[in-house]
Design an enzyme around this catalytic site. Structure first.
Site, PDB file in Angstrom:
ATOM      1  N   GLU A   1     -96.103   0.533  60.570  1.00 32.97           N
ATOM      2  CA  GLU A   1     -95.595   0.300  59.218  1.00 32.97           C
ATOM      3  C   GLU A   1     -94.321  -0.535  59.349  1.00 32.97           C
ATOM      4  OE1 GLU A   1     -95.731   3.930  56.593  1.00 32.97           O
ATOM      5  OE2 GLU A   1     -96.225   4.864  58.510  1.00 32.97           O
TER       6      GLU A   1
ATOM      7  N   ARG B   1     -97.581  12.584  71.107  1.00 35.97           N
ATOM      8  CA  ARG B   1     -96.536  11.589  70.945  1.00 35.97           C
ATOM      9  C   ARG B   1     -95.540  11.724  72.086  1.00 35.97           C
ATOM     10  NH1 ARG B   1     -93.128  12.077  65.797  1.00 35.97           N
ATOM     11  NH2 ARG B   1     -91.715  10.789  67.020  1.00 35.97           N
TER      12      ARG B   1
ATOM     13  N   LYS C   1     -87.577   7.203  62.583  1.00 38.17           N
ATOM     14  CA  LYS C   1     -87.025   5.993  61.957  1.00 38.17           C
ATOM     15  C   LYS C   1     -85.964   6.343  60.924  1.00 38.17           C
ATOM     16  CE  LYS C   1     -90.982   2.831  62.393  1.00 38.17           C
ATOM     17  NZ  LYS C   1     -91.988   2.063  61.627  1.00 38.17           N
TER      18      LYS C   1
END
Length: 551
Positions: free
Chosen positions: A35, A262, A272
């Site tokens: 994104e 992850r 983020k």
């Protein structure tokens, strides 16, 4: 059709191997779908290496770079360009042109209409607060929206008017009609379109309704012919929705979503939102601040791309959540720099050394190896004269037996130069040493003098008359705790010494130091010229890593 022998085995590659051998797929298509709402971090590097690595290792395989750009309020074209640069810097190439989910907005809209027409989607007018209330929670079932049973024709009309911009933001949304009693919260009639009057970096003002990520992602994968959609474990409970959407629209391709753990890295934040907060609060200067775990920050600090790829290979791909030691990443960086970083000399905290028996008018060029273990790197000429700079820590008036550097009335060797003896020193009015006076032995040039004289120490130096002033930024870990994300107040976990700035000198050969190129400053650490602030007029070097782990 099998993977190459050098490719690391993991459960995802085993699935791919089986799919190829059984003929389920004739070729493999992956994608990397960030994104564009921030810079990529070290966790994304793992995903990049996985998706693009698979594409490199199988015949006729490919990997797309696709931006899942469904939220124009948080996205920016600058993030797009930064992400493209990061992927390229890591050494990978995507198939064809860069893709965007927004390329498929017309198709996504058409598929949404299909769902309405098959009575599997409806326009809902609940407020955000009411929607949360109706959804229930993990211990209680949800309840149906009072708008769930609207007639199909009415839903089609309202959805068309939503697109035409007739309604305010938040007043209406399109929801999939699945199961409000599902134990999986993602399946409780999830929102698939919302109204948002926002300028989009790709589609400008064409749309005022935007599809949600979960609706968009699976369809984009299918349109692009993705065979294996690889994502991290937090998307595991999204998979039923991923499969439901594809099963209920008229699209042939059915990508398989596979989740892997992850990357959780000690002393590191990979959110983020939290990384952006560090910038907003001026704790760091930017997304590419060398203390940030972003790929661009690591590049600016001097981490080689090959070391990130090697790190991703070593930590492997599993379904088991764990935390990787930061030392593992740092070890990959040091190994690469040790093998590839040419040696030079720099003095970060200088005091002057004067060789009193060296001719004041004399200067010479000494020959120094660029790498002691790799003759292919060649040699360089280093200016030498009567006055030099040495590091303040390399001289003591008195020192114990463990101190192997210059002491008064004792000898040491200057790196790639002569043996010198400290005879005297000077101080300023505060008592700080400003000069060391030495005498040298002209017959001791080189590492192995013929007279067999042995000295206990070797120190580095820079010629005082032929050098370049430089700023040195000594970077260390940003946080003092191994899991900063768990801290209630992240400010208490900050390392006050994450950046220390010093001013000194580098040897003349570094006048045109190439940004991001690694050097080993002898006895100081690994450094590179800063890719934003360094120039020929003002040299700035970032410490990539100390010579050994010292945290």
């Amino acid at each position: 059709m099998t993977q190459v022998e050098t490719a690391p085995s993991n459960f995802i590659r085993n699935i791919i191997e089986d799919d190829l051998q059984t003929g389920k797929h004739q070729s493999i298509q992956t994608r990397f779908p960030p994104e564009p709402n921030g810079y990529l971090h070290i966790g994304h590097a793992k995903s990049i290496c996985l998706n693009f690595g698979i594409a490199e290792d199988y015949p006729n395989a490919a990997c797309n770079l696709r931006f899942d750009d469904t939220n124009p309020l948080k996205e920016d074209v600058d993030y797009v360009h930064a992400i493209e640069k990061d992927v390229t810097w890591l050494g990978f190439k995507w198939q064809g042109e860069v893709r965007y989910s927004s390329n498929y907005f017309d198709q996504l809209y058409a598929f949404a209409i299909e769902l309405i027409e098959s009575n599997k989607a409806y326009v809902c007018e609940l407020s955000a607060e009411q929607t949360r209330e109706y959804r229930g929670n993990l211990t209680s079932k949800g309840k149906n929206s009072p708008f769930r049973d609207r007639p199909i024709a009415e839903n089609l009309d309202l959805f068309a008017r939503m697109r035409a911009g007739e309604f305010k933001e938040g007043s209406m949304m399109l929801r999939a009609k699945i199961d409000m009693a599902s134990p999986n919260m993602k399946m409780r009639d999830p929102v698939i379109y919302r109204i948002r009057f926002a300028h989009h970096h790709q589609t400008a003002d064409k749309w005022c309704i935007y599809p949600m990520y979960d609706f968009t992602h699976c369809i984009s994968d299918a349109i692009e012919g993705v065979t294996h959609s690889l994502c991290t474990l937090e998307f595991e409970d999204h998979r039923p929705l991923y499969e439901w959407v594809l099963a209920n629209i008229s699209i042939a391709a059915k990508p398989r979503q596979i989740e892997f753990s992850r990357l959780n890295l000690q002393y590191t934040l990979t959110s983020k939102r939290k990384l952006s907060a560090l910038i907003d609060e001026n704790i760091v200067t930017s997304w590419d601040d060398p203390r940030m775990p972003t790929i661009s920050g690591m590049r600016r600090r001097g981490y080689p791309a090959a070391s990130l790829r090697e790190f991703s290979k070593r930590i492997g791909v599993t379904k088991q959540e764990n935390t990787v030691e930061l030392a593992s990443l740092e070890a990959c960086v040091r190994e690469n720099l040790e093998a590839n970083g040419p040696r030079v000399m720099a003095v970060l905290d200088p005091i002057k050394l004067i060789i009193t028996n060296y001719d004041e008018d004399k200067s010479e060029l000494l020959i120094a190896p660029n790498h002691p273990k790799d003759e292919r790197m060649g040699t360089r000429s280093v200016p030498f004269s009567r006055e030099l700079y040495i590091d303040r820590a390399d001289f003591k008036v008195e020192g114990n037996k463990k101190y192997k550097r210059l002491k008064l009335n004792k000898e040491i060797r200057l790196r790639n130069a002569y043996v010198v003896r400290a005879d005297d020193y000077k101080t300023d009015e505060t008592g700080n040493i400003t000069e060391v006076h030495c005498s040298y032995d002209a017959d001791t040039l080189g590492k192995n003098p013929e007279d067999g004289r042995k000295v206990k120490g070797v120190i580095h130096w820079v010629d005082a008359n032929n050098n370049h002033p430089a700023e040195f930024r000594l970077y260390d870990r940003l946080f003092l705790v191994d899991n900063p994300a768990a801290e209630e107040d992240i400010h208490t976990a900050l390392n006050p010494d994450s950046l220390v700035v010093k001013k000194g000198f580098v040897e003349v050969n570094l006048a045109d130091a190439e940004p991001e190129k690694a050097y080993q400053f002898e006895r100081e650490g690994y450094f590179c010229a800063d890719n934003k602030d360094s120039s020929a007029e003002h040299l700035v070097f970032n410490r990539t890593a100390a010579l050994r782990a010292t945290f």
